[in-house]
Design an enzyme around this catalytic site. Structure first.
Site, mmCIF file in Angstrom:
data_model
loop_
_atom_site.group_PDB
_atom_site.id
_atom_site.type_symbol
_atom_site.label_atom_id
_atom_site.label_comp_id
_atom_site.label_asym_id
_atom_site.label_seq_id
_atom_site.Cartn_x
_atom_site.Cartn_y
_atom_site.Cartn_z
ATOM 1 N N ARG A 1 -2.850 -0.859 -16.518
ATOM 2 C CA ARG A 1 -3.289 0.079 -15.479
ATOM 3 C C ARG A 1 -3.982 1.316 -16.064
ATOM 4 O O ARG A 1 -5.021 1.725 -15.554
ATOM 5 C CB ARG A 1 -2.131 0.471 -14.567
ATOM 6 C CG ARG A 1 -1.562 -0.732 -13.772
ATOM 7 C CD ARG A 1 -0.536 -0.314 -12.738
ATOM 8 N NE ARG A 1 -1.124 0.440 -11.655
ATOM 9 C CZ ARG A 1 -1.034 1.739 -11.495
ATOM 10 N NH1 ARG A 1 -0.322 2.465 -12.333
ATOM 11 N NH2 ARG A 1 -1.631 2.342 -10.494
ATOM 12 N N GLY B 1 4.669 -4.242 -2.988
ATOM 13 C CA GLY B 1 4.902 -4.587 -4.379
ATOM 14 C C GLY B 1 5.296 -3.315 -5.112
ATOM 15 O O GLY B 1 6.423 -3.121 -5.560
ATOM 16 N N ARG B 2 4.331 -2.401 -5.168
ATOM 17 C CA ARG B 2 4.498 -1.164 -5.918
ATOM 18 C C ARG B 2 5.730 -0.351 -5.507
ATOM 19 O O ARG B 2 6.535 0.034 -6.350
ATOM 20 C CB ARG B 2 3.254 -0.299 -5.697
ATOM 21 C CG ARG B 2 3.130 0.909 -6.590
ATOM 22 C CD ARG B 2 1.943 1.766 -6.168
ATOM 23 N NE ARG B 2 0.750 0.981 -5.907
ATOM 24 C CZ ARG B 2 -0.111 0.605 -6.844
ATOM 25 N NH1 ARG B 2 0.061 0.977 -8.081
ATOM 26 N NH2 ARG B 2 -1.157 -0.126 -6.546
ATOM 27 N N GLY C 1 0.760 -1.236 0.000
ATOM 28 C CA GLY C 1 0.000 0.000 0.000
ATOM 29 C C GLY C 1 0.795 1.292 0.000
ATOM 30 O O GLY C 1 0.202 2.361 -0.102
ATOM 31 N N TYR D 1 -7.748 1.452 -14.701
ATOM 32 C CA TYR D 1 -7.911 2.410 -13.596
ATOM 33 C C TYR D 1 -7.767 3.854 -14.068
ATOM 34 O O TYR D 1 -7.733 4.754 -13.238
ATOM 35 C CB TYR D 1 -6.850 2.212 -12.511
ATOM 36 C CG TYR D 1 -6.666 0.829 -11.974
ATOM 37 C CD1 TYR D 1 -7.729 0.133 -11.400
ATOM 38 C CD2 TYR D 1 -5.409 0.223 -11.984
ATOM 39 C CE1 TYR D 1 -7.524 -1.136 -10.871
ATOM 40 C CE2 TYR D 1 -5.203 -1.038 -11.446
ATOM 41 C CZ TYR D 1 -6.262 -1.706 -10.900
ATOM 42 O OH TYR D 1 -6.066 -2.951 -10.368
ATOM 43 N N CYS E 1 -8.596 -3.642 -30.165
ATOM 44 C CA CYS E 1 -9.890 -3.136 -30.620
ATOM 45 C C CYS E 1 -10.753 -2.807 -29.411
ATOM 46 O O CYS E 1 -11.819 -3.404 -29.184
ATOM 47 C CB CYS E 1 -10.562 -4.180 -31.505
ATOM 48 S SG CYS E 1 -9.526 -4.641 -32.887
ATOM 49 N N GLU E 2 -10.247 -1.895 -28.619
ATOM 50 C CA GLU E 2 -10.879 -1.468 -27.372
ATOM 51 C C GLU E 2 -10.484 -0.017 -27.223
ATOM 52 O O GLU E 2 -9.280 0.296 -27.208
ATOM 53 C CB GLU E 2 -10.250 -2.212 -26.182
ATOM 54 C CG GLU E 2 -10.919 -3.476 -25.756
ATOM 55 C CD GLU E 2 -12.164 -3.236 -24.938
ATOM 56 O OE1 GLU E 2 -12.453 -2.075 -24.584
ATOM 57 O OE2 GLU E 2 -12.866 -4.219 -24.683
ATOM 58 N N GLU F 1 4.601 -6.224 2.911
ATOM 59 C CA GLU F 1 4.421 -6.977 1.655
ATOM 60 C C GLU F 1 4.319 -5.981 0.517
ATOM 61 O O GLU F 1 3.332 -5.967 -0.224
ATOM 62 C CB GLU F 1 3.126 -7.800 1.696
ATOM 63 C CG GLU F 1 3.002 -8.754 2.849
ATOM 64 C CD GLU F 1 1.619 -9.399 2.964
ATOM 65 O OE1 GLU F 1 1.513 -10.437 3.625
ATOM 66 O OE2 GLU F 1 0.658 -8.863 2.389
HETATM 67 C C1 LIG Z 1 -1.364 -6.615 -3.784
HETATM 68 C C2 LIG Z 1 -0.948 -6.961 -2.413
HETATM 69 C C3 LIG Z 1 0.233 -6.434 -1.869
HETATM 70 C C4 LIG Z 1 1.073 -5.424 -2.589
HETATM 71 O O1 LIG Z 1 0.447 -4.204 -2.694
HETATM 72 P P1 LIG Z 1 1.206 -2.910 -3.248
HETATM 73 O O2 LIG Z 1 0.125 -1.893 -3.333
HETATM 74 O O3 LIG Z 1 1.793 -3.267 -4.558
HETATM 75 O O4 LIG Z 1 2.246 -2.546 -2.244
HETATM 76 C C5 LIG Z 1 0.585 -6.866 -0.619
HETATM 77 N N1 LIG Z 1 -0.148 -7.759 0.089
HETATM 78 C C6 LIG Z 1 -1.280 -8.283 -0.397
HETATM 79 C C7 LIG Z 1 -2.023 -9.281 0.412
HETATM 80 C C8 LIG Z 1 -1.725 -7.896 -1.655
HETATM 81 O O5 LIG Z 1 -2.863 -8.414 -2.131
#
Ligand SMILES: *Cc1c(COP(=O)(O)O)cnc(C)c1O
Length: 431
Positions: free
Chosen positions: A316, A280-281, A236, A320, A347-348, A278
């Site tokens: 994305r 990702g982004r 997040g 979004y 084709c979108e 956790e």
């Molecule tokens: C998608 C997700 C993340 C990663 O979220 P980011 O916004 O990319 O940091 C972490 N934990 C869980 C359970 C997720 O579904």
């Protein structure tokens, strides 16, 4: 109008043309140096917590060469499916380096997670019974519980998360019941997890979430006598997609969580709690770009730049309306010369990387650098219109460029037709 020059590619125009001479566009290009720099900055921000671990959200960038770099920096993996668990395991992750944060989970996935020693994070109180049944009556020593407190999450600019609208997690009363049941089934250590807002800007979200989870940990300890040893702040944390955005101060976020730890857990004598994340982004988005070439230009009611990538490579913007900054490679220092819609071939009509975007002088043959695509980029790709997903390249720290995943071929697209009774169809699956 935003300053077009504040975001720059991590390679020069000459370097990029040399890369394109070896590998056809479109492709993803990641920077190993930037991945390591981000992992180190994040780990440093949480170094005050001896057991801290960032479990990289595999779904964001499920690419072995990248997972291995993160593993070398001390990160673990956060997986949500059996396939992601297999990928993490093949890349050398297991045991306490894996968190299984799934939802709506099939029994087979629980068995797989348990067999590799992953920490299982239950999304719902009903999953206590499902996990027990999946494991034939035996319970793991440690289980994590995912809470959804239901209250809106305030941020610097209003509400940043509305957990009530999310399918994830259990209510606090459900969590207390699940913890009681698990305790009575012999579970010895507990983790708490919540993911309440996405792409947060500013430094407030993690400290706020930490305070909430730490308080819940104390409550579990006091009311149920259970040991909470892990608090997972999940994902997040946001990135500066727009040139006018300010990147978050990751050190300040770490300190904010530290303060919450000292104020909530320390007085309760719970200083052995390990903190986890956790992301990702934040870990990967700025460390990767989608590189594509302008192959057509069409002027109707707007000026359309047709590129050789499409929404199937990076969805994305299409789903979004997400902003990804675009640099016309080699024109970093030129002023805007017009506004363009940058579009792919699907084709979108939503297959557009940018609408009415001010760009410098640009035309057929130019390379475009689509910034901050390293997370939730290629991994969300799809095959609509028979689009084939692109290759991934890694710029190594020594300047070498390696292909870490080839582009899809038509045979990949046709692979699941290999059992077709019509030999002409089945032959499509042969490379
Ligand atoms: C998608 C997700 C993340 C990663 O979220 P980011 O916004 O990319 O940091 C972490 N934990 C869980 C359970 C997720 O579904």
């Amino acid at each position: 109008m935003p300053d077009l020059q504040t975001k720059r590619p991590f390679v020069s125009a000459a370097q990029l043309e040399a890369i394109c001479a070896r590998f056809p566009t479109p492709f993803y290009l990641y920077s190993e140096a930037e991945i390591r720099r981000r992992a180190r900055a994040f780990n440093a921000a949480f170094a005050w917590n001896p057991g801290f671990c960032e479990y990289f959200a595999v779904k964001a960038t499920p690419t072995p060469a990248i997972l291995k770099v993160l593993g070398q920096e001390g990160c673990g993996c956060d997986c949500a499916t059996g396939v992601e668990l297999s990928l993490a395991q093949a890349c050398g992750f297991g045991g306490n380096k894996v968190v299984f944060s799934s939802n709506d989970t099939p029994a087979a996935d629980y068995r797989q997670a348990d067999a590799m020693g992953a920490l299982i994070n239950l999304d719902s109180a009903d999953m206590v019974a499902c996990l027990r049944e999946a494991l034939g009556g035996r319970m793991p020593e440690r289980v994590c519980l995912r809470v959804n407190p239901g209250q809106d999450i305030p941020g610097e600019n209003g509400i940043i998360g509305t957990p009530r609208d999310a399918k994830f997690g259990m209510t606090v009363p459900q969590l207390l019941q699940a913890a009681r049941d698990l305790r009575d089934l012999g579970v010895r250590e507990f983790g708490l997890h919540a993911f309440l807002a996405s792409n947060t800007q500013g430094e407030g979200y993690y400290p706020l979430l930490a305070r909430m989870l730490f308080s819940l940990a104390v409550r579990l300890h006091d009311e149920l006598g259970v040991r909470v040893t892990f608090v997972d702040l999940s994902g997040g944390i946001g990135v500066a997609y727009r040139p006018e955005d300010r990147p978050v101060d990751i050190a300040a976020i770490g300190e904010g969580v530290h303060t919450a730890f000292d104020e909530v857990l320390a007085p309760a004598g719970m200083t052995d709690v390990r903190v986890g994340s956790e992301l990702g982004r934040w870990m990967l988005a700025p460390a990767g770009a989608l590189v594509t070439r302008v192959i057509h230009e069409k002027v109707t009611y707007k000026d359309y730049l047709g590129v050789d990538a499409c929404a199937a490579d990076l969805m994305r913007p299409a789903i979004y309306d997400a902003y990804h900054h675009i640099t016309v490679v080699g024109r970093e220092d030129e002023p805007a010369a017009g506004t363009y819609n940058v579009v792919g071939r699907l084709c979108e009509n939503n297959d557009q990387f940018a609408h009415d975007r001010p760009l410098p002088r640009v035309g057929v043959g130019d390379l475009l650098w689509i910034h901050d695509s390293g997370a939730h980029g290629r991994s969300m790709g799809y095959n609509y219109n028979g689009a084939l997903r692109p290759a991934e390249l890694m710029l190594r720290e020594d300047g070498a460029v390696e292909r870490i995943r080839r582009a899809e071929t038509p045979a990949d697209y046709f692979a699941t037709l290999d059992e077709d009774p019509d030999p002409a169809v089945a032959a499509l699956a042969q490379r």
